[in-house]
Design a protein around this motif. Structure first.
Motif, PDB file in Angstrom:
ATOM      1  N   ARG A   1       0.816  -1.218   0.000  1.00 42.85           N
ATOM      2  CA  ARG A   1       0.000   0.000   0.000  1.00 42.85           C
ATOM      3  C   ARG A   1       0.852   1.273   0.000  1.00 42.85           C
ATOM      4  O   ARG A   1       0.336   2.363  -0.166  1.00 42.85           O
ATOM      5  CB  ARG A   1      -0.916   0.013   1.223  1.00 42.85           C
ATOM      6  CG  ARG A   1      -1.909  -1.144   1.276  1.00 42.85           C
ATOM      7  CD  ARG A   1      -2.795  -1.031   2.514  1.00 42.85           C
ATOM      8  NE  ARG A   1      -3.664  -2.182   2.666  1.00 42.85           N
ATOM      9  CZ  ARG A   1      -4.851  -2.295   2.091  1.00 42.85           C
ATOM     10  NH1 ARG A   1      -5.301  -1.311   1.323  1.00 42.85           N
ATOM     11  NH2 ARG A   1      -5.591  -3.374   2.279  1.00 42.85           N
ATOM     12  N   TRP A   2       2.153   1.125   0.197  1.00 45.07           N
ATOM     13  CA  TRP A   2       3.044   2.282   0.262  1.00 45.07           C
ATOM     14  C   TRP A   2       3.664   2.568  -1.101  1.00 45.07           C
ATOM     15  O   TRP A   2       3.987   1.661  -1.859  1.00 45.07           O
ATOM     16  CB  TRP A   2       4.168   2.043   1.276  1.00 45.07           C
ATOM     17  CG  TRP A   2       3.710   2.019   2.699  1.00 45.07           C
ATOM     18  CD1 TRP A   2       3.360   0.910   3.425  1.00 45.07           C
ATOM     19  CD2 TRP A   2       3.552   3.137   3.571  1.00 45.07           C
ATOM     20  NE1 TRP A   2       2.997   1.268   4.698  1.00 45.07           N
ATOM     21  CE2 TRP A   2       3.103   2.637   4.820  1.00 45.07           C
ATOM     22  CE3 TRP A   2       3.749   4.514   3.439  1.00 45.07           C
ATOM     23  CZ2 TRP A   2       2.849   3.458   5.908  1.00 45.07           C
ATOM     24  CZ3 TRP A   2       3.495   5.339   4.519  1.00 45.07           C
ATOM     25  CH2 TRP A   2       3.051   4.817   5.736  1.00 45.07           C
ATOM     26  N   SER A   3       3.844   3.825  -1.399  1.00 46.83           N
ATOM     27  CA  SER A   3       4.580   4.237  -2.585  1.00 46.83           C
ATOM     28  C   SER A   3       5.337   5.511  -2.257  1.00 46.83           C
ATOM     29  O   SER A   3       4.935   6.283  -1.380  1.00 46.83           O
ATOM     30  CB  SER A   3       3.633   4.476  -3.769  1.00 46.83           C
ATOM     31  OG  SER A   3       2.689   5.482  -3.441  1.00 46.83           O
TER      32      SER A   3
ATOM     33  N   ALA B   1       3.359   8.106  -0.008  1.00 45.67           N
ATOM     34  CA  ALA B   1       1.900   7.983   0.016  1.00 45.67           C
ATOM     35  C   ALA B   1       1.489   6.616   0.542  1.00 45.67           C
ATOM     36  O   ALA B   1       2.208   5.622   0.369  1.00 45.67           O
ATOM     37  CB  ALA B   1       1.324   8.209  -1.383  1.00 45.67           C
ATOM     38  N   TYR B   2       0.312   6.595   1.179  1.00 47.10           N
ATOM     39  CA  TYR B   2      -0.261   5.348   1.675  1.00 47.10           C
ATOM     40  C   TYR B   2      -1.698   5.267   1.185  1.00 47.10           C
ATOM     41  O   TYR B   2      -2.472   6.211   1.341  1.00 47.10           O
ATOM     42  CB  TYR B   2      -0.230   5.296   3.200  1.00 47.10           C
ATOM     43  CG  TYR B   2      -0.815   4.030   3.780  1.00 47.10           C
ATOM     44  CD1 TYR B   2      -0.096   2.837   3.757  1.00 47.10           C
ATOM     45  CD2 TYR B   2      -2.093   4.021   4.346  1.00 47.10           C
ATOM     46  CE1 TYR B   2      -0.623   1.673   4.289  1.00 47.10           C
ATOM     47  CE2 TYR B   2      -2.633   2.860   4.869  1.00 47.10           C
ATOM     48  CZ  TYR B   2      -1.885   1.696   4.841  1.00 47.10           C
ATOM     49  OH  TYR B   2      -2.416   0.534   5.368  1.00 47.10           O
TER      50      TYR B   2
ATOM     51  N   ARG C   1      -1.055  11.426   1.371  1.00 47.65           N
ATOM     52  CA  ARG C   1       0.232  11.742   0.735  1.00 47.65           C
ATOM     53  C   ARG C   1       0.917  12.902   1.449  1.00 47.65           C
ATOM     54  O   ARG C   1       0.280  13.891   1.828  1.00 47.65           O
ATOM     55  CB  ARG C   1       0.011  12.116  -0.724  1.00 47.65           C
ATOM     56  CG  ARG C   1       1.298  12.416  -1.485  1.00 47.65           C
ATOM     57  CD  ARG C   1       1.002  12.905  -2.885  1.00 47.65           C
ATOM     58  NE  ARG C   1       0.534  14.280  -2.921  1.00 47.65           N
ATOM     59  CZ  ARG C   1      -0.475  14.730  -3.662  1.00 47.65           C
ATOM     60  NH1 ARG C   1      -1.153  13.883  -4.411  1.00 47.65           N
ATOM     61  NH2 ARG C   1      -0.818  15.999  -3.648  1.00 47.65           N
ATOM     62  N   LEU C   2       2.218  12.764   1.634  1.00 49.03           N
ATOM     63  CA  LEU C   2       3.038  13.843   2.176  1.00 49.03           C
ATOM     64  C   LEU C   2       4.147  14.133   1.177  1.00 49.03           C
ATOM     65  O   LEU C   2       4.901  13.228   0.794  1.00 49.03           O
ATOM     66  CB  LEU C   2       3.647  13.445   3.527  1.00 49.03           C
ATOM     67  CG  LEU C   2       4.595  14.467   4.173  1.00 49.03           C
ATOM     68  CD1 LEU C   2       3.842  15.747   4.522  1.00 49.03           C
ATOM     69  CD2 LEU C   2       5.256  13.881   5.419  1.00 49.03           C
ATOM     70  N   GLY C   3       4.263  15.380   0.750  1.00 46.21           N
ATOM     71  CA  GLY C   3       5.304  15.721  -0.208  1.00 46.21           C
ATOM     72  C   GLY C   3       4.912  16.906  -1.066  1.00 46.21           C
ATOM     73  O   GLY C   3       4.033  17.701  -0.695  1.00 46.21           O
ATOM     74  N   SER C   4       5.564  17.045  -2.215  1.00 46.34           N
ATOM     75  CA  SER C   4       5.294  18.162  -3.124  1.00 46.34           C
ATOM     76  C   SER C   4       5.213  17.632  -4.551  1.00 46.34           C
ATOM     77  O   SER C   4       6.183  17.070  -5.059  1.00 46.34           O
ATOM     78  CB  SER C   4       6.394  19.226  -3.019  1.00 46.34           C
ATOM     79  OG  SER C   4       7.660  18.673  -3.316  1.00 46.34           O
ATOM     80  N   LEU C   5       4.051  17.799  -5.171  1.00 39.95           N
ATOM     81  CA  LEU C   5       3.833  17.346  -6.541  1.00 39.95           C
ATOM     82  C   LEU C   5       3.263  18.490  -7.369  1.00 39.95           C
ATOM     83  O   LEU C   5       2.433  19.274  -6.876  1.00 39.95           O
ATOM     84  CB  LEU C   5       2.854  16.173  -6.583  1.00 39.95           C
ATOM     85  CG  LEU C   5       3.381  14.771  -6.277  1.00 39.95           C
ATOM     86  CD1 LEU C   5       2.256  13.760  -6.356  1.00 39.95           C
ATOM     87  CD2 LEU C   5       4.493  14.392  -7.231  1.00 39.95           C
TER      88      LEU C   5
ATOM     89  N   LYS D   1       4.829  22.069  -0.539  1.00 38.34           N
ATOM     90  CA  LYS D   1       4.948  20.931   0.376  1.00 38.34           C
ATOM     91  C   LYS D   1       3.667  20.848   1.195  1.00 38.34           C
ATOM     92  O   LYS D   1       3.260  21.810   1.846  1.00 38.34           O
ATOM     93  CB  LYS D   1       6.154  21.107   1.296  1.00 38.34           C
ATOM     94  CG  LYS D   1       7.487  21.196   0.564  1.00 38.34           C
ATOM     95  CD  LYS D   1       8.621  21.395   1.544  1.00 38.34           C
ATOM     96  CE  LYS D   1       9.963  21.513   0.821  1.00 38.34           C
ATOM     97  NZ  LYS D   1      10.041  22.763   0.022  1.00 38.34           N
ATOM     98  N   ALA D   2       3.009  19.683   1.162  1.00 33.65           N
ATOM     99  CA  ALA D   2       1.695  19.593   1.785  1.00 33.65           C
ATOM    100  C   ALA D   2       1.384  18.167   2.222  1.00 33.65           C
ATOM    101  O   ALA D   2       1.955  17.197   1.706  1.00 33.65           O
ATOM    102  CB  ALA D   2       0.613  20.078   0.818  1.00 33.65           C
ATOM    103  N   LEU D   3       0.473  18.073   3.171  1.00 31.99           N
ATOM    104  CA  LEU D   3      -0.129  16.806   3.571  1.00 31.99           C
ATOM    105  C   LEU D   3      -1.499  16.750   2.907  1.00 31.99           C
ATOM    106  O   LEU D   3      -2.331  17.631   3.128  1.00 31.99           O
ATOM    107  CB  LEU D   3      -0.265  16.726   5.092  1.00 31.99           C
ATOM    108  CG  LEU D   3      -0.961  15.475   5.648  1.00 31.99           C
ATOM    109  CD1 LEU D   3      -0.149  14.225   5.354  1.00 31.99           C
ATOM    110  CD2 LEU D   3      -1.208  15.611   7.147  1.00 31.99           C
ATOM    111  N   ALA D   4      -1.725  15.728   2.077  1.00 33.10           N
ATOM    112  CA  ALA D   4      -2.929  15.676   1.243  1.00 33.10           C
ATOM    113  C   ALA D   4      -3.724  14.406   1.503  1.00 33.10           C
ATOM    114  O   ALA D   4      -3.154  13.324   1.671  1.00 33.10           O
ATOM    115  CB  ALA D   4      -2.558  15.760  -0.235  1.00 33.10           C
ATOM    116  N   LEU D   5      -5.037  14.547   1.528  1.00 31.90           N
ATOM    117  CA  LEU D   5      -5.965  13.421   1.577  1.00 31.90           C
ATOM    118  C   LEU D   5      -6.816  13.492   0.319  1.00 31.90           C
ATOM    119  O   LEU D   5      -7.455  14.505   0.043  1.00 31.90           O
ATOM    120  CB  LEU D   5      -6.854  13.496   2.823  1.00 31.90           C
ATOM    121  CG  LEU D   5      -7.948  12.423   2.916  1.00 31.90           C
ATOM    122  CD1 LEU D   5      -7.332  11.041   3.109  1.00 31.90           C
ATOM    123  CD2 LEU D   5      -8.925  12.735   4.054  1.00 31.90           C
TER     124      LEU D   5
END
Length: 319
Positions: free
Chosen positions: A133-135, A156-157, A165-169, A191-195
């Motif tokens: 489930r992890w990437s 991301a999980y 997801r945690l990161g910057s896209l 940079k953000a924490l995303a759902l």
């Protein structure tokens, strides 16, 4: 007319041909895949919500499996073959490493969705990882002038129908290809924490089925120090849906608060999302003064409608 800008990009994949695209999102490295996805949607072979980029792979897989290529136009067939190839690699859940080189004679002020040349010179080294489930994706970027950053890195999980997801896209909100009003790749990713929803298909729930294919993402990030208000925080949310064939609409909302000299506690966040009014700096409004909504809000909506004209897709969109 003289060509004022020249650009070249070279993608070198390091490793064997069995290494796979480990990203859970369509187009995080190859934006051509996003165009391919839109092509299949516009020709009517896929029924997916695709105006929020990046797009999750999970909902795309079942749609591709159900497609028959009999009588498919050349352009749509090429898009299908390319997407299906990358999907088969994705299912192998193996790592991929690659190097990207970019060069241009002049800096670009405005970038389109597929324009990857953002600086006069750039080298990117990326590694992707996939474990159950992890990437994750780690990207080191070296820009002309000696600057370095880790844009387009994330972890991301995925659980059920949702992805954390945690990161910057890089993100692109809306149906336009040349520019976008709220979120685009004209600025560096935040940079953000995303759902987000892990699929962009229709819901099985009878309460939500009327929306057709839909997608939702909300994220909280923090801006850089080199701002008028250093390290301000930002809330970014978007919803898009295709309630009937050919028509897709989306709603976007961003709101900034906190940062140097500004309140950033829980009460300030609650005031932000409830559109509480007040005077700047937390002071009480004097008689005759006009209160304003807490934070810096920006919202918008967009739509697109695609029809077939002489067996070719024809789209009208606005935002």
């Amino acid at each position: 007319m003289l060509l004022k800008r020249t650009a070249a990009a070279l993608l070198l994949v390091l490793g064997t041909s069995q290494l796979a695209n480990a990203s859970p999102y369509v187009g995080t490295q190859d934006k051509q895949l996003h165009y391919d996805l839109q092509t299949l949607v516009e020709f009517g072979y896929l029924d997916l919500a695709v105006s929020t980029y990046p797009v999750p792979w999970k909902g795309v897989a079942s749609g591709l499996d159900a497609i028959s290529t009999d009588g498919m136009p050349f352009r749509a067939r090429q898009a299908y073959l390319r997407l299906n190839h990358y999907l088969s690699l994705n299912k192998q859940q193996r790592n991929r490493r690659f190097l990207t080189l970019q060069a241009a004679s002049d800096e670009v002020r405005f970038r389109s969705l597929d324009d990857g040349t953002e600086d006069t010179g750039k080298v990117s080294i990326s590694s992707e990882f996939y474990l159950g489930r992890w990437s994750a994706q780690v990207t080191a970027n070296y820009v002309a002038g000696g600057k370095k950053n880790f844009d387009n890195s994330f972890i991301a999980y995925q659980y059920g129908g949702w992805n954390l997801r945690l990161g910057s896209l890089d993100q692109w909100w809306g149906p336009a290809q040349s520019s976008s009003l709220v979120m685009s790749n004209n600025s560096r990713p935040i940079k953000a924490l995303a759902l987000s929803r892990s699929v962009n298909t229709a819901s099985d729930s009878p309460w939500l089925g009327w929306m057709g294919p839909w997608y939702f993402i909300t994220q909280v990030g923090q801006l850089e120090k080199a701002r008028a208000v250093p390290e301000a925080r930002i809330l970014m949310s978007r919803f898009n849906s295709r309630p009937f064939k050919g028509f897709e609409f989306g709603f976007s909302w961003t709101a900034m608060w906190a940062g140097d000299g500004q309140p950033g506690d829980v009460d300030a966040f609650l005031d932000l999302i409830t559109f509480e009014e007040g005077c700047s700096g937390g002071r009480v409004c004097a008689e005759g003064e006009y209160a304003s909504t807490r934070g810096n809000h920006m919202a918008g909506f967009d739509f697109s409608y695609t029809m077939q004209v002489f067996d070719r897709p024809f789209s009208v969109y606005a935002q």
